[in-house]
Design a protein around this motif. Structure first.
Motif, PDB file in Angstrom:
ATOM      1  N   LEU A   8       0.822  -1.206   0.000  1.00 38.13           N
ATOM      2  CA  LEU A   8       0.000   0.000   0.000  1.00 38.13           C
ATOM      3  C   LEU A   8       0.860   1.262   0.000  1.00 38.13           C
ATOM      4  CD1 LEU A   8      -2.819  -1.119   2.442  1.00 38.13           C
ATOM      5  CD2 LEU A   8      -3.164  -0.372   0.088  1.00 38.13           C
ATOM      6  N   ARG A   9       1.921   1.237   0.781  1.00 40.18           N
ATOM      7  CA  ARG A   9       2.784   2.419   0.839  1.00 40.18           C
ATOM      8  C   ARG A   9       3.525   2.622  -0.473  1.00 40.18           C
ATOM      9  NH1 ARG A   9       4.328   1.192   7.130  1.00 40.18           N
ATOM     10  NH2 ARG A   9       2.539   2.321   7.998  1.00 40.18           N
ATOM     11  N   LYS A  10       3.899   1.531  -1.126  1.00 41.36           N
ATOM     12  CA  LYS A  10       4.533   1.650  -2.439  1.00 41.36           C
ATOM     13  C   LYS A  10       3.570   2.239  -3.458  1.00 41.36           C
ATOM     14  CE  LYS A  10       8.077  -1.947  -2.165  1.00 41.36           C
ATOM     15  NZ  LYS A  10       8.550  -3.252  -2.697  1.00 41.36           N
ATOM     16  N   GLU A  11       2.271   1.983  -3.242  1.00 43.59           N
ATOM     17  CA  GLU A  11       1.256   2.528  -4.139  1.00 43.59           C
ATOM     18  C   GLU A  11       0.837   3.940  -3.757  1.00 43.59           C
ATOM     19  OE1 GLU A  11      -0.122   1.077  -6.941  1.00 43.59           O
ATOM     20  OE2 GLU A  11       1.495  -0.387  -6.683  1.00 43.59           O
ATOM     21  N   GLU A  39      -4.023  -7.337  -6.017  1.00 45.57           N
ATOM     22  CA  GLU A  39      -5.477  -7.435  -6.159  1.00 45.57           C
ATOM     23  C   GLU A  39      -6.164  -6.740  -4.989  1.00 45.57           C
ATOM     24  OE1 GLU A  39      -9.044 -10.740  -5.839  1.00 45.57           O
ATOM     25  OE2 GLU A  39      -7.061 -11.398  -6.539  1.00 45.57           O
ATOM     26  N   VAL A  40      -5.609  -6.916  -3.779  1.00 48.55           N
ATOM     27  CA  VAL A  40      -6.166  -6.241  -2.609  1.00 48.55           C
ATOM     28  C   VAL A  40      -6.106  -4.729  -2.806  1.00 48.55           C
ATOM     29  CG1 VAL A  40      -5.995  -5.912  -0.121  1.00 48.55           C
ATOM     30  CG2 VAL A  40      -5.508  -8.159  -1.108  1.00 48.55           C
ATOM     31  N   VAL A  41      -4.983  -4.243  -3.280  1.00 47.72           N
ATOM     32  CA  VAL A  41      -4.839  -2.810  -3.532  1.00 47.72           C
ATOM     33  C   VAL A  41      -5.860  -2.339  -4.564  1.00 47.72           C
ATOM     34  CG1 VAL A  41      -3.311  -1.011  -4.422  1.00 47.72           C
ATOM     35  CG2 VAL A  41      -2.407  -2.771  -2.896  1.00 47.72           C
ATOM     36  N   ALA A  42      -6.053  -3.129  -5.620  1.00 44.31           N
ATOM     37  CA  ALA A  42      -7.010  -2.759  -6.663  1.00 44.31           C
ATOM     38  C   ALA A  42      -8.424  -2.673  -6.102  1.00 44.31           C
ATOM     39  CB  ALA A  42      -6.958  -3.776  -7.805  1.00 44.31           C
ATOM     40  N   ARG A  43      -8.762  -3.611  -5.240  1.00 43.95           N
ATOM     41  CA  ARG A  43     -10.113  -3.591  -4.660  1.00 43.95           C
ATOM     42  C   ARG A  43     -10.272  -2.437  -3.676  1.00 43.95           C
ATOM     43  NH1 ARG A  43     -13.102  -9.237  -4.534  1.00 43.95           N
ATOM     44  NH2 ARG A  43     -12.038 -10.308  -6.227  1.00 43.95           N
ATOM     45  N   ILE A  44      -9.231  -2.144  -2.922  1.00 46.70           N
ATOM     46  CA  ILE A  44      -9.274  -0.987  -2.034  1.00 46.70           C
ATOM     47  C   ILE A  44      -9.455   0.284  -2.855  1.00 46.70           C
ATOM     48  CG2 ILE A  44      -7.853   0.465  -0.525  1.00 46.70           C
ATOM     49  CD1 ILE A  44      -6.686  -2.112   0.645  1.00 46.70           C
ATOM     50  N   ARG A  45      -8.701   0.380  -3.940  1.00 46.83           N
ATOM     51  CA  ARG A  45      -8.804   1.566  -4.796  1.00 46.83           C
ATOM     52  C   ARG A  45     -10.213   1.717  -5.371  1.00 46.83           C
ATOM     53  NH1 ARG A  45      -4.921   0.359  -8.099  1.00 46.83           N
ATOM     54  NH2 ARG A  45      -3.305   1.437  -6.905  1.00 46.83           N
ATOM     55  N   ALA A  46     -10.812   0.597  -5.752  1.00 48.22           N
ATOM     56  CA  ALA A  46     -12.173   0.641  -6.294  1.00 48.22           C
ATOM     57  C   ALA A  46     -13.156   1.151  -5.245  1.00 48.22           C
ATOM     58  CB  ALA A  46     -12.589  -0.748  -6.780  1.00 48.22           C
ATOM     59  N   GLN A  47     -12.979   0.710  -3.988  1.00 46.26           N
ATOM     60  CA  GLN A  47     -13.864   1.179  -2.925  1.00 46.26           C
ATOM     61  C   GLN A  47     -13.657   2.671  -2.661  1.00 46.26           C
ATOM     62  OE1 GLN A  47     -16.239  -0.561  -1.542  1.00 46.26           O
ATOM     63  NE2 GLN A  47     -15.726  -2.517  -2.491  1.00 46.26           N
ATOM     64  N   LEU A  48     -12.405   3.098  -2.666  1.00 47.67           N
ATOM     65  CA  LEU A  48     -12.115   4.503  -2.394  1.00 47.67           C
ATOM     66  C   LEU A  48     -12.700   5.414  -3.469  1.00 47.67           C
ATOM     67  CD1 LEU A  48      -8.434   4.225  -1.144  1.00 47.67           C
ATOM     68  CD2 LEU A  48     -10.436   4.859   0.206  1.00 47.67           C
ATOM     69  N   ARG A  49     -12.718   4.940  -4.714  1.00 51.15           N
ATOM     70  CA  ARG A  49     -13.311   5.745  -5.786  1.00 51.15           C
ATOM     71  C   ARG A  49     -14.770   6.055  -5.484  1.00 51.15           C
ATOM     72  NH1 ARG A  49     -10.832   2.222 -10.058  1.00 51.15           N
ATOM     73  NH2 ARG A  49      -8.938   3.272 -10.742  1.00 51.15           N
ATOM     74  N   ARG A  50     -15.428   5.117  -4.804  1.00 48.13           N
ATOM     75  CA  ARG A  50     -16.848   5.264  -4.539  1.00 48.13           C
ATOM     76  C   ARG A  50     -17.111   6.087  -3.284  1.00 48.13           C
ATOM     77  NH1 ARG A  50     -16.805   3.491  -8.663  1.00 48.13           N
ATOM     78  NH2 ARG A  50     -18.452   4.172  -9.907  1.00 48.13           N
ATOM     79  N   TYR A  51     -16.156   6.087  -2.326  1.00 50.06           N
ATOM     80  CA  TYR A  51     -16.432   6.657  -1.008  1.00 50.06           C
ATOM     81  C   TYR A  51     -15.706   7.957  -0.707  1.00 50.06           C
ATOM     82  CZ  TYR A  51     -18.967   2.505   0.436  1.00 50.06           C
ATOM     83  OH  TYR A  51     -19.887   1.502   0.529  1.00 50.06           O
ATOM     84  N   VAL A  52     -14.431   8.045  -1.035  1.00 58.40           N
ATOM     85  CA  VAL A  52     -13.670   9.221  -0.651  1.00 58.40           C
ATOM     86  C   VAL A  52     -14.206  10.451  -1.366  1.00 58.40           C
ATOM     87  CG1 VAL A  52     -11.402  10.325  -0.702  1.00 58.40           C
ATOM     88  CG2 VAL A  52     -11.608   7.904  -0.127  1.00 58.40           C
TER      89      VAL A  52
END
Length: 247
Positions: free
Chosen positions: A23-26, A110-123
């Motif tokens: 996550l930090r690398k991303e 894949e975990v990072v991708a799914r986290i990113r997808a959720q953040l697009r919807r919420y943040v």
């Protein structure tokens, strides 16, 4: 996006370290981690998180057990992380209100991708509310008779009453309302609404469709609005008596 606060909950130190590193690398610098459900509850009381990765198989109280207590303090999306991979376990996680489900072993990207997808919807938004600054159009109200969906107000009204609607449930219903009478496969819906590839897992869409039906259908077991076209996918039914209004 990189200012998003992420909470990782897992009793395996190696998994926490792996996810924190990736996550930090991303570019996600605000990443906290705890190892028990009780610590997760306290962390959510102390800080505001934008997404939570919650292991199901925790020592003491499981992730499933502590989830309702986490929901009392935050509406952040929760991604369940577990070694359990049966459909029953996945559906249990979705049924209680989880937003995604990731099984071990997993690819951390894949975990990072799914986290990113959720953040697009919420943040930057609150449960599907779209600010007028990001949309020059007037408020669109999709009127289906029994229910109405107010896009910019972020409200679902069923028989005149406001019904609570989590962000991804709202976004999925909004997408269908904008594309009536058109059939979409589960993979297509996931990619359109979640913004990522479906990862060969269509349970997410199926459960969110069920959540929509629980809200808008008179009898969710016999849906009239969102129907499943066997072997093809889902569509929302709109006839000539149902108007799209812009007050």
């Amino acid at each position: 996006m990189n200012d998003a606060r992420i909470l990782l909950v897992d009793d395996e130190q190696s998994i926490l370290e792996l996810l924190q590193t990736v996550l930090r690398k991303e570019g996600y610098l605000h990443v906290d981690s705890v190892k028990t459900g009780e610590e997760a509850i306290e962390a959510c009381k102390a800080k505001k998180y934008d997404v939570i990765v919650l292991d199901v198989m925790l020592p003491g109280r499981s992730g499933i057990d502590v989830f309702p207590f986490i929901r009392q303090t935050t509406d952040a999306p929760v991604l369940f992380l577990t070694a359990r991979s049966s459909d029953f376990d996945k559906l249990t996680g979705f049924a209680i209100g989880g937003d995604d489900y990731i099984t071990k072993p997993f690819n951390p990207l894949e975990v990072v991708a799914r986290i990113r997808a959720q953040l697009r919807r919420y943040v930057g938004s609150t449960y599907g509310k779209l600010s007028e600054a990001t949309s020059p159009r007037s408020t669109n109200v999709f009127d289906y008779g029994r229910f109405k969906l107010d896009e910019l107000a972020g409200e679902l009204l069923v028989e005149g009453q406001v019904v609570s609607c989590p962000a991804l449930v709202f976004q999925l219903l909004l997408f269908l309302c904008k594309n009536p009478n058109r059939i979409y496969t589960k993979s297509e819906l996931y990619e359109k609404v979640w913004g990522e590839e479906a990862f060969s897992d269509d349970n997410t869409v199926m459960v969110h469709i069920h959540r929509i039906r629980e809200r808008i259908e008179a009898d969710p077991s016999y849906p009239k609005f969102i129907v499943n076209v066997r072997g093809l996918g889902y569509k929302i039914v709109k006839d000539e008596l149902q108007e799209l209004s812009a007050p």
